[in-house]
Design an enzyme around this catalytic site. Structure first.
Site, mmCIF file in Angstrom:
data_model
loop_
_atom_site.group_PDB
_atom_site.id
_atom_site.type_symbol
_atom_site.label_atom_id
_atom_site.label_comp_id
_atom_site.label_asym_id
_atom_site.label_seq_id
_atom_site.Cartn_x
_atom_site.Cartn_y
_atom_site.Cartn_z
ATOM 1 N N LYS A 92 14.407 -14.426 -4.729
ATOM 2 C CA LYS A 92 14.216 -15.432 -3.673
ATOM 3 C C LYS A 92 15.432 -16.357 -3.563
ATOM 4 C CE LYS A 92 10.432 -13.887 -2.008
ATOM 5 N NZ LYS A 92 10.353 -13.406 -0.620
ATOM 6 N N TYR A 103 11.145 -12.654 -9.393
ATOM 7 C CA TYR A 103 10.808 -13.318 -8.127
ATOM 8 C C TYR A 103 11.830 -14.419 -7.840
ATOM 9 C CZ TYR A 103 7.858 -15.321 -4.450
ATOM 10 O OH TYR A 103 7.381 -15.767 -3.237
HETATM 11 N N1 LIG Z 1 1.818 -16.918 -0.503
HETATM 12 C C1 LIG Z 1 2.670 -17.788 -1.024
HETATM 13 O O1 LIG Z 1 2.239 -18.783 -1.641
HETATM 14 C C2 LIG Z 1 4.138 -17.606 -0.828
HETATM 15 C C3 LIG Z 1 4.983 -18.650 -1.231
HETATM 16 C C4 LIG Z 1 6.353 -18.490 -1.067
HETATM 17 C C5 LIG Z 1 6.867 -17.346 -0.482
HETATM 18 N N2 LIG Z 1 6.023 -16.336 -0.113
HETATM 19 C C6 LIG Z 1 6.615 -15.134 0.477
HETATM 20 O O2 LIG Z 1 5.954 -14.812 1.676
HETATM 21 C C7 LIG Z 1 6.066 -13.416 1.921
HETATM 22 C C8 LIG Z 1 4.704 -12.858 2.255
HETATM 23 O O3 LIG Z 1 3.925 -12.915 1.085
HETATM 24 P P1 LIG Z 1 2.351 -13.204 1.067
HETATM 25 O O4 LIG Z 1 2.147 -14.394 0.264
HETATM 26 O O5 LIG Z 1 1.780 -13.123 2.417
HETATM 27 O O6 LIG Z 1 1.885 -11.989 0.138
HETATM 28 P P2 LIG Z 1 0.939 -10.739 0.399
HETATM 29 O O7 LIG Z 1 0.990 -9.943 -0.830
HETATM 30 O O8 LIG Z 1 -0.391 -11.196 0.872
HETATM 31 O O9 LIG Z 1 1.678 -9.991 1.593
HETATM 32 C C9 LIG Z 1 2.883 -9.290 1.385
HETATM 33 C C10 LIG Z 1 2.848 -8.020 2.227
HETATM 34 O O10 LIG Z 1 4.081 -7.326 2.010
HETATM 35 C C11 LIG Z 1 3.764 -5.951 1.905
HETATM 36 N N3 LIG Z 1 4.811 -5.241 1.179
HETATM 37 C C12 LIG Z 1 5.138 -5.377 -0.136
HETATM 38 N N4 LIG Z 1 6.098 -4.486 -0.441
HETATM 39 C C13 LIG Z 1 6.384 -3.813 0.701
HETATM 40 C C14 LIG Z 1 7.288 -2.772 1.005
HETATM 41 N N5 LIG Z 1 8.087 -2.211 0.078
HETATM 42 N N6 LIG Z 1 7.360 -2.319 2.279
HETATM 43 C C15 LIG Z 1 6.547 -2.853 3.219
HETATM 44 N N7 LIG Z 1 5.644 -3.808 2.981
HETATM 45 C C16 LIG Z 1 5.579 -4.288 1.727
HETATM 46 C C17 LIG Z 1 2.430 -5.903 1.166
HETATM 47 O O11 LIG Z 1 1.767 -4.660 1.358
HETATM 48 C C18 LIG Z 1 1.701 -7.077 1.807
HETATM 49 O O12 LIG Z 1 0.976 -6.664 2.949
HETATM 50 C C19 LIG Z 1 6.694 -12.820 0.667
HETATM 51 O O13 LIG Z 1 8.074 -12.599 0.889
HETATM 52 C C20 LIG Z 1 6.488 -13.903 -0.373
HETATM 53 O O14 LIG Z 1 7.444 -13.863 -1.397
HETATM 54 C C21 LIG Z 1 4.676 -16.448 -0.285
#
Ligand SMILES: NC(=O)c1ccc[n+]([C@@H]2O[C@H](COP(=O)([O-])OP(=O)(O)OC[C@H]3O[C@@H](n4cnc5c(N)ncnc54)[C@H](O)[C@@H]3O)[C@@H](O)[C@H]2O)c1
Length: 267
Positions: free
Chosen positions: A152, A148
């Protein structure tokens, strides 16, 4: 009318962005590989929306997503490159397939979306903004989450390169780097190996206790877009002090210390 494309729209931050965009009257193209969850999110929106099941790892599927978006709406104003996954483990024990999956989704997926959309956005010769999602974990290394962390960090680098390239060609297309801190979502749901099970339980607990909801988070992202910001960092309190300390650590040639996962830092 503003048209927005969101990948990873079936859950968490992507779904929150979709709901907020719909509330602003935007037209939407939502993509995710989870077809059923994507349909559920799309069906709850009172907006003109098309849901396009897409695995962002697959260049052909992403090109079809771009075709569907431009065919339907002609012009795209906002593109959220948001889909991502998180795996934990000891960096030398995480299996090759898990490493590759993180690389293929978090980096490859982001690049596939850029390759499918950016040339068409540039050719349209009108303002548009791409928002690439990294994480505060794209600036601060995350112990026990090397795939990760590495992917990132890569998004921070790729997005800065892209910003320079767009500026060098005087393009009307702009890019932003979104670095969320903790947001309640499914990102930490992947089963952790034994060595990191306790660590991930703590991390999930902290996200549940202190994370914003996607619906609290999304308006902050759109406000930053309205201000034309490159760095979209809605929770600076999670990043700024730690980044300063990390920078001083590197400049002072001090070795990294063991990560205190009870402190709430990282991710
Ligand atoms: N939630 C947090 O605390 C947080 C913090 C920092 C960064 N992020 C980033 O935010 C973004 C969204 O994450 P989230 O927290 O909403 O997580 P989440 O798991 O709730 O949502 C991620 C979505 O991406 C989809 N996905 C994963 N692989 C895929 C693929 N190959 N093709 C199409 N769709 C795909 C999943 O099905 C899911 O619906 C990510 O890039 C994550 O790294 C999240």
């Amino acid at each position: 009318m503003t048209v927005a494309v969101i990948t990873g729209a079936a859950s968490g931050i992507g779904a929150g962005l979709a709901r907020h965009a719909a509330s602003l009257g935007m037209q939407l193209i939502l993509a995710d590989w989870d077809d059923a969850a994507l349909t559920e999110v799309a069906d709850c929106l009172s907006a003109e929306v098309i849901a396009v099941p897409t695995d962002v790892r697959d260049e052909t599927q992403v090109q079809s997503l771009a075709d569907a978006a431009f065919d339907k709406f002609g012009e795209i104003d906002l593109l959220f490159n948001n889909a991502g996954v998180l795996s934990s483990g000891l960096s030398w024990e995480i299996d090759a397939a898990t490493w590759q999956r993180s690389i293929d989704i978090n980096i490859g997926g982001t690049v596939n979306v850029m390759r499918a959309f950016v040339p068409r956005l540039i050719a349209a010769d009108r303002p548009a903004r791409i928002v690439n999602t990294s994480s505060v974990g794209g600036f601060l290394t995350s112990t026990f989450m090397a795939p990760y962390s590495a992917t990132k960090f890569a998004i921070v680098a790729i997005t800065e390169a892209m910003a320079g390239e767009l500026a060098a060609m005087d393009s009307k297309v702009q890019v932003s780097l979104l670095a969320p801190g903790p947001v309640k979502s499914a990102i930490m749901d992947e089963k952790a190996p034994t060595q990191t099970a306790e660590f991930m339980t703590v991390m999930r607990g902290m996200n549940d206790a202190h994370g914003m909801t996607p619906d609290e988070f999304a308006p902050l992202v759109f406000a930053a877009i309205d201000r034309g910001e490159y760095w979209i960092i809605p929770q600076p309190e999670i990043l700024d002090t730690a980044l300063q300390e990390r920078t001083e650590m590197i400049l002072g040639r001090t070795p990294p210390v063991s990560f205190d996962f009870t402190s709430g830092d990282g991710q």
